[in-house]
Design a protein around this motif. Structure first.
Motif, PDB file in Angstrom:
ATOM      1  N   ASP A  32       0.900  -1.220  -0.084  1.00  0.00           N
ATOM      2  CA  ASP A  32      -0.051  -0.044   0.073  1.00  0.00           C
ATOM      3  C   ASP A  32       0.881   1.165   0.067  1.00  0.00           C
ATOM      4  OD1 ASP A  32      -2.600  -0.924  -0.111  1.00  0.00           O
ATOM      5  OD2 ASP A  32      -3.168  -0.702   1.921  1.00  0.00           O
ATOM      6  N   PHE A  33       1.838   1.307   0.784  1.00  0.00           N
ATOM      7  CA  PHE A  33       2.969   2.277   0.762  1.00  0.00           C
ATOM      8  C   PHE A  33       3.658   2.662  -0.744  1.00  0.00           C
ATOM      9  CE2 PHE A  33       7.395   3.182   1.363  1.00  0.00           C
ATOM     10  CZ  PHE A  33       7.374   4.843   1.841  1.00  0.00           C
ATOM     11  N   LEU A  34       4.053   1.528  -1.203  1.00  0.00           N
ATOM     12  CA  LEU A  34       4.561   1.652  -2.716  1.00  0.00           C
ATOM     13  C   LEU A  34       3.636   2.004  -3.565  1.00  0.00           C
ATOM     14  CD1 LEU A  34       6.794  -1.775  -2.492  1.00  0.00           C
ATOM     15  CD2 LEU A  34       7.604   0.611  -2.101  1.00  0.00           C
ATOM     16  N   ARG A  35       2.338   1.388  -3.686  1.00  0.00           N
ATOM     17  CA  ARG A  35       1.564   1.614  -4.585  1.00  0.00           C
ATOM     18  C   ARG A  35       0.854   3.060  -4.454  1.00  0.00           C
ATOM     19  NH1 ARG A  35      -1.176  -1.412  -7.928  1.00  0.00           N
ATOM     20  NH2 ARG A  35      -2.865  -0.426  -7.515  1.00  0.00           N
ATOM     21  N   GLY A  36       0.503   3.387  -3.102  1.00  0.00           N
ATOM     22  CA  GLY A  36      -0.211   4.658  -2.866  1.00  0.00           C
ATOM     23  C   GLY A  36       0.564   6.007  -2.734  1.00  0.00           C
ATOM     24  N   GLU A  37       1.692   5.554  -1.988  1.00  0.00           N
ATOM     25  CA  GLU A  37       2.432   6.745  -1.413  1.00  0.00           C
ATOM     26  C   GLU A  37       3.696   7.209  -2.583  1.00  0.00           C
ATOM     27  OE1 GLU A  37       2.210   8.821   1.013  1.00  0.00           O
ATOM     28  OE2 GLU A  37       0.571   7.527   1.815  1.00  0.00           O
ATOM     29  N   LEU A  38       4.135   6.047  -3.275  1.00  0.00           N
ATOM     30  CA  LEU A  38       5.192   6.133  -4.332  1.00  0.00           C
ATOM     31  C   LEU A  38       4.813   6.067  -5.765  1.00  0.00           C
ATOM     32  CD1 LEU A  38       8.133   4.576  -2.574  1.00  0.00           C
ATOM     33  CD2 LEU A  38       7.266   6.747  -1.957  1.00  0.00           C
ATOM     34  N   GLN A  39       3.264   5.607  -5.951  1.00  0.00           N
ATOM     35  CA  GLN A  39       2.858   5.267  -7.051  1.00  0.00           C
ATOM     36  C   GLN A  39       3.471   4.381  -7.927  1.00  0.00           C
ATOM     37  OE1 GLN A  39       1.342   8.961  -8.981  1.00  0.00           O
ATOM     38  NE2 GLN A  39       0.278   9.602  -6.954  1.00  0.00           N
ATOM     39  N   LEU A  40       4.315   3.355  -7.473  1.00  0.00           N
ATOM     40  CA  LEU A  40       4.843   2.293  -8.316  1.00  0.00           C
ATOM     41  C   LEU A  40       3.642   1.192  -8.111  1.00  0.00           C
ATOM     42  CD1 LEU A  40       8.313   2.472  -6.245  1.00  0.00           C
ATOM     43  CD2 LEU A  40       7.659   2.931  -8.474  1.00  0.00           C
ATOM     44  N   THR A  41       2.845   1.381  -9.169  1.00  0.00           N
ATOM     45  CA  THR A  41       1.576   0.505  -9.298  1.00  0.00           C
ATOM     46  C   THR A  41       1.934  -0.827  -9.661  1.00  0.00           C
ATOM     47  OG1 THR A  41       1.143   1.460 -11.321  1.00  0.00           O
ATOM     48  CG2 THR A  41       0.018   2.654  -9.217  1.00  0.00           C
ATOM     49  N   GLY A  42       3.354  -1.050  -9.955  1.00  0.00           N
ATOM     50  CA  GLY A  42       3.610  -2.383 -10.695  1.00  0.00           C
ATOM     51  C   GLY A  42       3.447  -3.605  -9.708  1.00  0.00           C
ATOM     52  N   SER A  43       3.515  -3.382  -8.349  1.00  0.00           N
ATOM     53  CA  SER A  43       3.230  -4.484  -7.618  1.00  0.00           C
ATOM     54  C   SER A  43       1.824  -4.340  -7.179  1.00  0.00           C
ATOM     55  CB  SER A  43       3.972  -4.132  -6.292  1.00  0.00           C
ATOM     56  OG  SER A  43       5.280  -3.828  -6.360  1.00  0.00           O
ATOM     57  N   ALA A  77      15.700   0.060   4.717  1.00  0.00           N
ATOM     58  CA  ALA A  77      15.814  -1.159   3.962  1.00  0.00           C
ATOM     59  C   ALA A  77      16.067  -0.672   2.540  1.00  0.00           C
ATOM     60  CB  ALA A  77      14.734  -1.959   3.996  1.00  0.00           C
ATOM     61  N   GLU A  78      16.668  -1.646   1.876  1.00  0.00           N
ATOM     62  CA  GLU A  78      16.663  -1.464   0.191  1.00  0.00           C
ATOM     63  C   GLU A  78      15.511  -2.097  -0.387  1.00  0.00           C
ATOM     64  OE1 GLU A  78      19.594  -0.597  -2.275  1.00  0.00           O
ATOM     65  OE2 GLU A  78      21.056   0.242  -0.719  1.00  0.00           O
ATOM     66  N   ILE A  79      14.797  -1.482  -1.141  1.00  0.00           N
ATOM     67  CA  ILE A  79      13.706  -2.174  -1.853  1.00  0.00           C
ATOM     68  C   ILE A  79      13.639  -2.156  -3.244  1.00  0.00           C
ATOM     69  CG2 ILE A  79      11.051  -1.993  -1.987  1.00  0.00           C
ATOM     70  CD1 ILE A  79      11.165  -0.711   0.979  1.00  0.00           C
ATOM     71  N   VAL A  80      13.500  -3.565  -3.996  1.00  0.00           N
ATOM     72  CA  VAL A  80      13.240  -3.250  -5.357  1.00  0.00           C
ATOM     73  C   VAL A  80      12.223  -3.768  -5.726  1.00  0.00           C
ATOM     74  CG1 VAL A  80      14.486  -4.152  -7.474  1.00  0.00           C
ATOM     75  CG2 VAL A  80      15.749  -3.477  -5.710  1.00  0.00           C
ATOM     76  N   THR A  81      11.234  -2.980  -6.434  1.00  0.00           N
ATOM     77  CA  THR A  81      10.051  -3.249  -7.255  1.00  0.00           C
ATOM     78  C   THR A  81      10.070  -3.621  -8.544  1.00  0.00           C
ATOM     79  OG1 THR A  81       9.449  -1.123  -7.996  1.00  0.00           O
ATOM     80  CG2 THR A  81       8.737  -1.706  -5.582  1.00  0.00           C
ATOM     81  N   ILE A  82       9.083  -4.148  -9.252  1.00  0.00           N
ATOM     82  CA  ILE A  82       9.262  -4.374 -10.908  1.00  0.00           C
ATOM     83  C   ILE A  82       9.956  -3.501 -11.591  1.00  0.00           C
ATOM     84  CG2 ILE A  82       6.869  -3.986 -11.375  1.00  0.00           C
ATOM     85  CD1 ILE A  82       9.129  -6.879 -12.900  1.00  0.00           C
TER      86      ILE A  82
ATOM     87  N   ALA B  31       6.688  -4.856 -17.579  1.00  0.00           N
ATOM     88  CA  ALA B  31       7.432  -3.979 -17.003  1.00  0.00           C
ATOM     89  C   ALA B  31       7.046  -3.300 -15.891  1.00  0.00           C
ATOM     90  CB  ALA B  31       7.964  -2.854 -18.127  1.00  0.00           C
ATOM     91  N   GLY B  32       5.681  -4.029 -15.619  1.00  0.00           N
ATOM     92  CA  GLY B  32       5.037  -3.568 -14.472  1.00  0.00           C
ATOM     93  C   GLY B  32       4.243  -2.189 -14.602  1.00  0.00           C
ATOM     94  N   ARG B  33       4.018  -2.009 -15.903  1.00  0.00           N
ATOM     95  CA  ARG B  33       3.266  -0.793 -16.582  1.00  0.00           C
ATOM     96  C   ARG B  33       1.953  -1.057 -16.953  1.00  0.00           C
ATOM     97  NH1 ARG B  33       6.880   3.553 -17.485  1.00  0.00           N
ATOM     98  NH2 ARG B  33       5.040   4.760 -17.826  1.00  0.00           N
ATOM     99  N   GLY B  34       1.398  -2.146 -16.535  1.00  0.00           N
ATOM    100  CA  GLY B  34      -0.018  -2.419 -16.722  1.00  0.00           C
ATOM    101  C   GLY B  34      -0.736  -1.277 -15.989  1.00  0.00           C
ATOM    102  N   GLN B  35      -2.033  -0.914 -16.583  1.00  0.00           N
ATOM    103  CA  GLN B  35      -2.818  -0.103 -15.888  1.00  0.00           C
ATOM    104  C   GLN B  35      -4.083  -0.667 -15.704  1.00  0.00           C
ATOM    105  OE1 GLN B  35      -4.131   3.750 -17.445  1.00  0.00           O
ATOM    106  NE2 GLN B  35      -3.408   4.606 -15.700  1.00  0.00           N
ATOM    107  N   TYR B  36      -4.305  -1.438 -14.438  1.00  0.00           N
ATOM    108  CA  TYR B  36      -5.618  -1.718 -14.024  1.00  0.00           C
ATOM    109  C   TYR B  36      -6.397  -0.726 -13.167  1.00  0.00           C
ATOM    110  CZ  TYR B  36      -2.692  -5.851 -14.820  1.00  0.00           C
ATOM    111  OH  TYR B  36      -1.694  -6.433 -15.617  1.00  0.00           O
ATOM    112  N   THR B  37      -7.564  -1.067 -13.068  1.00  0.00           N
ATOM    113  CA  THR B  37      -8.349  -0.067 -12.536  1.00  0.00           C
ATOM    114  C   THR B  37      -7.929   0.795 -11.237  1.00  0.00           C
ATOM    115  OG1 THR B  37     -10.468  -1.046 -13.484  1.00  0.00           O
ATOM    116  CG2 THR B  37     -10.992   0.235 -11.511  1.00  0.00           C
ATOM    117  N   ASP B  38      -7.422  -0.007 -10.296  1.00  0.00           N
ATOM    118  CA  ASP B  38      -6.766   0.461  -9.072  1.00  0.00           C
ATOM    119  C   ASP B  38      -5.657   1.454  -9.293  1.00  0.00           C
ATOM    120  OD1 ASP B  38      -6.994   0.987  -6.263  1.00  0.00           O
ATOM    121  OD2 ASP B  38      -5.574  -0.598  -5.939  1.00  0.00           O
ATOM    122  N   ASP B  39      -5.088   1.358 -10.482  1.00  0.00           N
ATOM    123  CA  ASP B  39      -4.079   1.927 -10.793  1.00  0.00           C
ATOM    124  C   ASP B  39      -4.345   3.584 -11.295  1.00  0.00           C
ATOM    125  OD1 ASP B  39      -2.573  -0.349 -10.104  1.00  0.00           O
ATOM    126  OD2 ASP B  39      -2.211  -0.766 -12.371  1.00  0.00           O
ATOM    127  N   VAL B  40      -5.600   3.581 -11.687  1.00  0.00           N
ATOM    128  CA  VAL B  40      -6.312   4.770 -12.144  1.00  0.00           C
ATOM    129  C   VAL B  40      -6.336   5.887 -11.143  1.00  0.00           C
ATOM    130  CG1 VAL B  40      -8.138   6.017 -13.525  1.00  0.00           C
ATOM    131  CG2 VAL B  40      -7.338   3.594 -14.086  1.00  0.00           C
TER     132      VAL B  40
END
Lengths: 163, 795
Positions: A32-43, A77-82, B31-40
């Protein structure tokens, strides 16, 4: 980590090579931190109870379930995402083989699957199809039936070992 | 219409048809660049969470939301009754084509009576999902629990509990197919075999759960919904009608969809509620189902008990088949597609490959206080095929024939098509015999039987399974949805445009959930038009951009959408050649388009590139005679006319090992030979079959929504509901017999469900083949170790 209040704390960590400092809620999990705060939505979040593996990220060099770890636990920590894995080109060959072999359909499991497969590849040891299947069994894929994923990992492993 | 030359072009060696092209969406996803609904992301997005019924059936006596409303971040708390006031009328999940069908009226959230464990009751919308969930904890509901209907077997018992007061007898639907002389055939048969089969509930478990982001712009009165959906136009119609917004003001966008398998062709009350919240608040509202609520709110499927009988002559010729289906639906029939298709399809396809003349199939669909059921990949086929193929295996055993030989003698021979099968359905372009031949080669069947015999003597119990099937794909307009009153298009459409640059835009009503629909449509258009794939962009999944269509379901995307795309591209090609003829002073018939250049037909001498046609047709129209008015765009629609479906056929083979001490089943190898007509992209078709197989295998071996006597779901987590993992699954060999359908010019049939439809049948036959020395038989799915040990009399 600095506790601000009972509910929030300030953390500093390195994400994909970049140092970030954020105030997070102590109950927020890492993805949630990576996706929400950093907008790294690949995870991705497939279950949020540690089963499906879609949220797999690398923390301190080890692949972990991002939904079973709190953001505050990643302080320092060192974190690596996709996204970072892609930019580093560490698994460019694997990604190429995934595309060529159509080892993904909807793509939702793929970042986690690549994270786990990268760990297998990094070991530098040969692996049979059976061993590849065993290694990837913590990552669910609902689309492919796994056969093409095993093909893609097997091909990458072979290419790397043949140098 | 395609000309003879057009059809020849499909077969050219360098054609895009039949080529393994990769998917651009795949390149993005790795590349983790898919855009699913939660990513919008939309500014000021609020988040919805739901209080769900903890009871299978309970009256709502009182709801107190005061404490929840006081919570930090909470923007809105809405009860089912408050939401009902914002809705036009309740849903009734019936279709007029199902004679006598009944269903109770359903509001998006329970109003005064909750009828399944998991039904949404109160919605909380807050600044964050976490805050919304916190506030849900503080919603106080006083319940009066009522006795639920927990078993389909007792649902019709007079005087028992009722699921919903609107349906006093719990009966949803009955249907019978009867050729008329079934009893006579059984009376005269040399051999009659009977068995009863039980199929557990499953659910789709798309890895991306259901997801929706709704935004209502009060100024323009536009409602925009990003949602993980297979059928944007159906969602548009249902949401617009339910919430009283004009349909043309509703835009549905399906971004990347993280798995669907039929789940996401449906409409769900919680999604309507979140949309209503966006309209009430005037700010975007997002609802992403978490996994736990997915298990109790996504549609379920497959719960059926089937009694089957087969009548034989002593020579081993099938005389008649008789099945009686008891189908367990949930608390409501799922709107607008209904919950009776599973039973209906079982009736349509059971023993469909075979030549018997007498067939009776009865279905009774009953309501229970469980999650509503509806369409999940290969609707009904896993059950119908499991029953039919198990009976056929028992029949072969009874007359002492090898199961392959028995099938070879009893299938309808390839040259007999078109013909009408005993279920009353006209089939054409089938290839049962050719598929059996190909499977035998691929399996090396005789060698496998020899190996099995050797291992048996060593106490290793391997089984070989065979299962033939037919599969209804690409439904036509005469059968069910549209004609039954649902806002679901059975035709589909493509609009194709030549841009000034010479690039081509191809907008399609069918959608892509990872199957590769966009790529396949591109291949078809590129071939028909005579341009490179690189010059085409396919656009799907946006009701503002694409022509009206049904979307992707029932293996229809390539068979229906592909034909529409093919015809649209041919029409654009014809217009381009007319315009080129004017510019070149040539007869259009003497011209062709190859790799984006208009050439002389035959010699392929380049004359004018499409970029010039585009430039002149858009910018330099003054150079054209006044009566030449370039449109450089074509829309075509395609639908079936005389047929219920485009049927496909095929056959599976399985090899596995059963441990008689533990009941564990190890899958060793799986084969599929199927006939989806013309294959556009063999790699993508194979992967549809493989992925489909594994979904079928999951249902056959592991997946089960387990309910207790109080109709409470017992295993609603991904730890407890078991889906197949990589190490449990075998390699799957896939081959195609290509017998193009004569229903369309392109000749493609559906392929997406052929794996799921017969995989449970073949694995059940293989397990029972392994158990044959023990005279034991498993007749239930999932075939858990416990089920195997029970069959062996060990537990």
């Amino acid at each position: 980590m600095t506790m601000n209040t009972e509910d929030t704390a300030e953390i500093t960590c390195t994400v994909n090579g970049e140092r970030v400092t954020r105030t997070v809620r102590v109950r927020q999990h890492l993805v949630d931190f990576l996706r929400g705060e950093l907008q790294l939505t690949g995870s991705h979040l497939g279950c949020e109870h540690g089963i499906c593996g879609a949220c797999s990220v690398r923390v301190g060099g080890v692949v972990v379930r991002g939904c079973l770890m709190l953001a505050v636990q990643a302080d320092g920590a060192e974190i690596v995402t996709i996204e970072g894995l892609t930019d580093s080109e560490e698994v460019a060959d694997l990604q190429e083989n995934f595309v060529a072999r159509n080892a993904l359909q909807c793509g939702f499991c793929t970042p986690g699957m690549l994270m786990t497969a990268a760990e297998l590849l990094a070991s530098g040891r040969p692996a049979s199809r059976e061993q590849i299947r065993e290694f990837l069994s913590g990552n669910f894929c609902r689309c492919t039936g796994y056969h093409a994923i095993v093909d893609a990992v097997e091909a990458t492993l072979r290419q790397r070992l043949e140098g | 219409m395609a000309t003879k030359e057009d059809l020849i072009r499909l077969e050219r060696p360098n054609s895009y048809i039949g080529r393994n092209l990769t998917r651009s969406r795949a390149r993005r996803a790795v590349a983790g660049r898919g855009q699913y609904t939660d990513d919008v992301l939309m500014p000021r997005t609020a988040h919805a969470a739901f209080v769900r019924s903890p009871y299978a059936k309970a009256r709502i006596m009182r709801i107190d939301t005061a404490a929840a409303k006081e919570q930090p971040g909470v923007l809105l708390v809405m009860t089912g009754a408050e939401l009902a006031e914002r809705c036009t009328e309740p849903w009734v999940g019936t279709l007029t084509c199902f004679d006598g069908m009944k269903s109770a009226p359903q509001y998006p959230m329970a109003v005064d009576l909750a009828v399944w464990h998991g039904e949404p009751v109160v919605m909380v919308v807050a600044e964050t999902r976490a805050e919304a969930e916190d506030a849900c904890e503080l919603v106080e509901i006083e319940w009066e629990p009522l006795p639920p209907v927990a078993e389909k077997e007792t649902a019709l018992r007079p005087g028992g509990p009722v699921v919903h007061p609107a349906i006093a007898d719990n009966l949803a639907f009955r249907k019978t197919i009867d050729t008329g002389k079934v009893d006579e055939a059984f009376a005269n048969a040399d051999i009659v075999i009977e068995e009863t089969f039980e199929f557990g509930r499953h659910t789709a478990v798309s890895l991306e759960p259901r997801a929706l982001l709704a935004d209502y712009d009060k100024g323009t009165q536009r409602l925009t919904i990003w949602t993980s959906s297979q059928c944007p136009h159906m969602i548009q119609a249902v949401f617009a009608r339910t919430l009283g917004v004009p349909e043309h003001n509703v835009r549905i966008v399906a971004p990347d969809v993280g798995g669907s398998f039929g789940l996401k062709i449906h409409t769900f009350g919680d999604e309507v509620a979140a949309t209503a919240a966006a309209m009430a608040l005037g700010r975007p509202v997002k609802f992403i189902a978490d996994r736990l609520e997915s298990f109790v709110s996504d549609i379920h499927a497959r719960e059926n008990r089937v009694k089957g009988r087969i009548a034989l002559s002593k020579e081993g010729v099938i005389q008649a088949v008789d099945i009686d289906v008891l189908s367990g639906a949930g608390a409501y029939s799922q709107y607008p597609r209904t919950s009776v298709f599973e039973a209906n399809q079982i009736l349509n396809i059971t023993a469909g490959p075979y030549n018997h003349k007498e067939y009776r199939a009865r279905a009774t669909v009953v309501y229970m206080n469980k999650v509503p059921t509806s369409q999940y990949r290969a609707v009904g086929h896993p059950i119908g095929n499991s029953v039919g193929e198990a009976l056929v295996d028992l029949a072969a055993e009874a007359v002492g024939q090898d199961p392959v030989e028995f099938r070879r003698r009893n299938v309808i021979p390839d040259e007999a098509f078109p013909t009408t099968i005993a279920a009353g359905i006209k089939l054409q372009d089938m290839s049962h015999t050719a598929c059996i031949d190909e499977l035998m080669k691929r399996m090396d069947y005789d060698a496998l039987r020899a190996e099995q015999a050797v291992l048996r003597r060593q106490g290793i119990h391997r089984g070989i399974g065979i299962a033939a099937f037919i599969k209804g794909t690409a439904p036509g307009p005469s059968g069910y949805y549209g004609i039954g009153g649902a806002p679901i298009a059975s035709q589909d459409a493509c609009t194709i445009k030549l841009e000034p640059s010479g690039g081509v835009l191809c907008m399609v009503g069918v959608t892509d959930q990872g199957q590769g629909v966009d790529t396949v449509m591109g291949q078809i258009a590129a071939n028909a038009l005579g341009v490179s794939m690189e010059s085409i962009r396919v656009i799907s999944g946006d009701t503002d951009a694409v022509p009206y269509g049904g979307g992707t379901y029932a293996s229809r995307a390539t068979a229906i959408g592909g034909e529409a795309t093919y015809q649209a591209a041919l029409a654009l090609r014809a217009e381009i050649l007319v315009l080129a003829g004017v510019l070149l002073q040539a007869e259009p018939a003497t011209l062709d388009i190859v790799d984006g250049i208009v050439v002389d037909a035959g010699t392929e001498t380049p004359r004018i590139p499409l970029s010039e046609i585009g430039r002149i047709g858009h910018f330099q129209v003054a150079e054209l005679p006044n009566d030449v008015k370039p449109v450089l765009s074509a829309t075509r629609r395609f639908r079936l006319t005389d047929d219920l479906y485009i049927f496909t056929n095929g056959i599976h083979g399985a090899y596995l090992e059963v441990d008689p001490d533990t009941g564990f089943i190890k899958l060793l190898k799986h084969w599929v030979v199927e006939d989806c007509g013309r294959v556009i992209n063999p790699m993508l078709a194979d992967e549809q079959v493989r992925g489909g197989c594994v979904q079928g295998l999951g249902g056959a071996l592991y997946e089960h929504c387990i309910y207790d006597d109080a109709a409470q779901l017992q295993n609603g987590t991904l730890a407890d509901y078991r889906v197949p993992m990589a190490f449990e699954m075998p390699d799957i060999e896939v081959a195609h017999v290509q017998n193009p359908t004569t229903i369309s010019d392109l000749g493609a049939k559906g392929v997406g469900e052929s794996g799921t439809g017969a995989a449970p049948a073949v694995v059940m036959n293989a397990v029972n083949d392994a158990l044959r020395p023990f005279k034991a038989r498993v007749t239930c799915q999932p075939m858990t170790p416990e089920a195997v040990l029970r069959a062996l009399g060990k537990v």
